[in-house]
Scaffold this motif. Structure first.
Motif, mmCIF file in Angstrom:
data_model
loop_
_atom_site.group_PDB
_atom_site.id
_atom_site.type_symbol
_atom_site.label_atom_id
_atom_site.label_comp_id
_atom_site.label_asym_id
_atom_site.label_seq_id
_atom_site.Cartn_x
_atom_site.Cartn_y
_atom_site.Cartn_z
ATOM 1 N N LEU A 227 0.876 -1.104 -0.045
ATOM 2 C CA LEU A 227 0.032 0.045 -0.105
ATOM 3 C C LEU A 227 0.835 1.289 0.048
ATOM 4 O O LEU A 227 0.564 2.036 -0.759
ATOM 5 C CB LEU A 227 -0.934 0.000 1.217
ATOM 6 N N GLU A 228 2.116 1.255 0.769
ATOM 7 C CA GLU A 228 2.688 2.435 0.935
ATOM 8 C C GLU A 228 3.400 2.696 -0.324
ATOM 9 O O GLU A 228 3.693 3.865 -0.827
ATOM 10 C CB GLU A 228 3.734 2.218 2.011
ATOM 11 N N ARG B 100 2.693 1.697 -3.193
ATOM 12 C CA ARG B 100 1.486 1.925 -4.473
ATOM 13 C C ARG B 100 1.495 3.534 -4.467
ATOM 14 O O ARG B 100 1.524 3.844 -5.708
ATOM 15 C CB ARG B 100 0.382 1.174 -4.296
ATOM 16 N N ILE B 101 1.264 4.121 -3.418
ATOM 17 C CA ILE B 101 1.110 5.442 -3.464
ATOM 18 C C ILE B 101 2.633 6.467 -3.966
ATOM 19 O O ILE B 101 2.252 7.312 -4.678
ATOM 20 C CB ILE B 101 0.817 6.095 -2.103
ATOM 21 N N GLU B 102 3.371 5.837 -3.540
ATOM 22 C CA GLU B 102 4.918 6.329 -3.855
ATOM 23 C C GLU B 102 5.048 6.212 -5.681
ATOM 24 O O GLU B 102 5.224 6.808 -6.241
ATOM 25 C CB GLU B 102 5.885 5.578 -3.164
ATOM 26 N N LYS C 25 2.837 5.934 -7.845
ATOM 27 C CA LYS C 25 1.911 6.658 -8.592
ATOM 28 C C LYS C 25 2.529 7.908 -8.599
ATOM 29 O O LYS C 25 2.424 8.718 -9.707
ATOM 30 C CB LYS C 25 0.467 6.721 -7.939
ATOM 31 N N GLU C 26 3.086 8.567 -7.581
ATOM 32 C CA GLU C 26 3.570 10.031 -7.498
ATOM 33 C C GLU C 26 4.859 9.839 -8.461
ATOM 34 O O GLU C 26 4.838 10.943 -9.025
ATOM 35 C CB GLU C 26 4.086 9.976 -6.094
ATOM 36 N N GLU D 40 -7.425 -3.553 -6.465
ATOM 37 C CA GLU D 40 -7.154 -2.233 -5.639
ATOM 38 C C GLU D 40 -6.152 -1.598 -6.393
ATOM 39 O O GLU D 40 -5.989 -0.502 -6.660
ATOM 40 C CB GLU D 40 -6.826 -2.521 -4.273
ATOM 41 N N GLU D 41 -4.876 -2.365 -6.655
ATOM 42 C CA GLU D 41 -3.704 -1.821 -7.432
ATOM 43 C C GLU D 41 -4.181 -1.561 -8.911
ATOM 44 O O GLU D 41 -3.718 -0.187 -9.138
ATOM 45 C CB GLU D 41 -2.792 -3.006 -7.533
ATOM 46 N N SER E 169 -6.258 1.876 -8.072
ATOM 47 C CA SER E 169 -5.717 3.183 -7.796
ATOM 48 C C SER E 169 -4.559 3.668 -8.519
ATOM 49 O O SER E 169 -4.329 4.711 -8.562
ATOM 50 C CB SER E 169 -5.241 2.736 -6.293
ATOM 51 N N LEU E 170 -4.004 2.739 -9.319
ATOM 52 C CA LEU E 170 -2.731 3.205 -10.128
ATOM 53 C C LEU E 170 -3.287 4.008 -11.687
ATOM 54 O O LEU E 170 -2.529 4.651 -12.107
ATOM 55 C CB LEU E 170 -1.795 2.334 -10.433
#
Length: 361
Positions: A170-171, A173-175, A177-178, A195-196, A199-200
């Motif tokens: 989860l952590e 995945r956010i990074e 994307k950024e 979810e992946e 979210s991506l």
């Protein structure tokens, strides 16, 4: 501008068709998620784009040029594999620089580019380490830095987070994307994790049996699934099988299940079939305690009487399974907040959901 275009691409292995006449376009800077179960053709599609697999028919174009005759290293494509595929005998810096050395990057520019990539993935100062000295998450970042170092036209990510534990996944995945946004990378992510994918991806392509079943925004894929397969594969669902018994002037049909449940669904005229499968998302179900309901049941809503069978607190969510005596079960998902009264097994409840929240297939 379309950076990538697949035109009726087909790949067969004997009598098995892995990819079946797939056509696909992706614009510059967009992230596209290829989502589907094992064997649906998503990884084969990725390998065709990368050049590891040749299609039997169809064309692959990158920035308008047909790359069908080009080998993988001749295509300006960055790759991040599921197992990262880092060279264990090379340092982190050597791994990141590897692609640049074989794609004609001037030697004088390589050190500064490596430093830039290490800073981008937040691993500055670790250039001299070896992969065995890094955690799984750090190895994933090194592999991403290597994929981006050549400034590729397309970045291909094959199950990029599947080797990590749930919290780290989860952590990162956010990074991830950024980072992709910061470099404006045109990206295709292959994953079986819904979810992946949601979210991506700016857009999500759902595949089944080598074909594209649906393409749309993450919201469209979840809220407006094209068919029962997409509705079942993306998200959790409660299902009923019903026969139409009538419809209202407000565009709401009433369906009766074989167990005798009457379900109201707001469906367009084009979809008002006599026999349908009905889907209700668990988060759209409101549970009310007590033997009676304060919500009047009409064609705009559904109120089903039941008894709580099981309660499972799963972090931020509470999963409540409701037994509808003699008529099946329901899963309801509600937020697990301290001020919200809970439910206990054996408690009488009423499950309420709007006719607008019922999907008919």
């Amino acid at each position: 501008m379309n950076v990538l275009e697949l035109k009726d691409v087909t790949k067969r292995y004997g009598e098995f068709t892995a990819v079946d006449a797939v056509s696909l376009k992706i614009e510059k800077g967009k992230v596209l998620s290829l989502l589907g179960p094992s064997g649906c053709g998503k990884t084969t599609t990725l390998r065709i784009i990368a050049g590891f697999t040749s299609p039997d028919t169809g064309a692959v174009e990158i920035s308008g040029a047909n790359v069908g005759r080009l080998k993988p290293y001749e295509r300006n494509v960055g790759l991040l594999f599921q197992d990262y595929a880092l060279f264990p005998h090379m340092t982190v810096a050597q791994n990141v620089a590897y692609g640049m050395r074989y794609r004609g990057t001037p030697k004088s520019e390589i050190p500064s580019r490596v430093k830039q990539m290490m800073s981008l993935v937040q691993l500055a100062g670790m250039e001299a380490r070896y992969p065995s000295q890094l955690s799984g998450g750090q190895q994933q970042r090194v592999a991403l830095a290597r994929a981006l170092a050549t400034d590729p036209q397309i970045v291909l990510l094959d199950e990029p987070l599947s080797a990590l534990d749930a919290k780290l996944r989860l952590e990162l995945r956010i990074e991830l994307k950024e980072i992709l946004r910061s470099v404006n990378a045109t990206t295709i992510v292959v994953t079986h994790d819904q979810e992946e994918a949601l979210s991506l991806g700016d857009e999500v392509v759902v595949m089944r049996g080598g074909k594209i079943v649906q393409r749309g925004s993450p919201t469209q894929i979840y809220a407006e699934p094209a068919d029962k397969f997409v509705a079942e594969f993306v998200g959790r669902s409660n299902w009923f099988h019903g026969s139409r018994r009538g419809s209202s002037s407000e565009g709401v049909c009433t369906y009766v299940t074989s167990e005798g449940l009457a379900i109201h669904a707001r469906t367009p005229l084009s979809n008002q079939r006599d026999v349908v499968d009905l889907c209700v998302r668990p988060e759209n179900i409101v549970l009310m305690g007590g033997a009676t309901s304060d919500v009047a049941q009409d064609v705009k809503s559904n109120v089903l009487a039941g008894v709580v069978l099981d309660v499972a607190p799963l972090g931020a969510d509470m999963h409540v399974v409701v037994e509808l005596p003699g008529k099946g079960r329901l899963l309801a998902i509600r937020k697990n907040v301290g001020s919200t009264p809970g439910f206990i097994a054996g408690q009488p409840v009423h499950a309420h959901f709007s006719a607008s929240d019922v999907l008919a297939f």
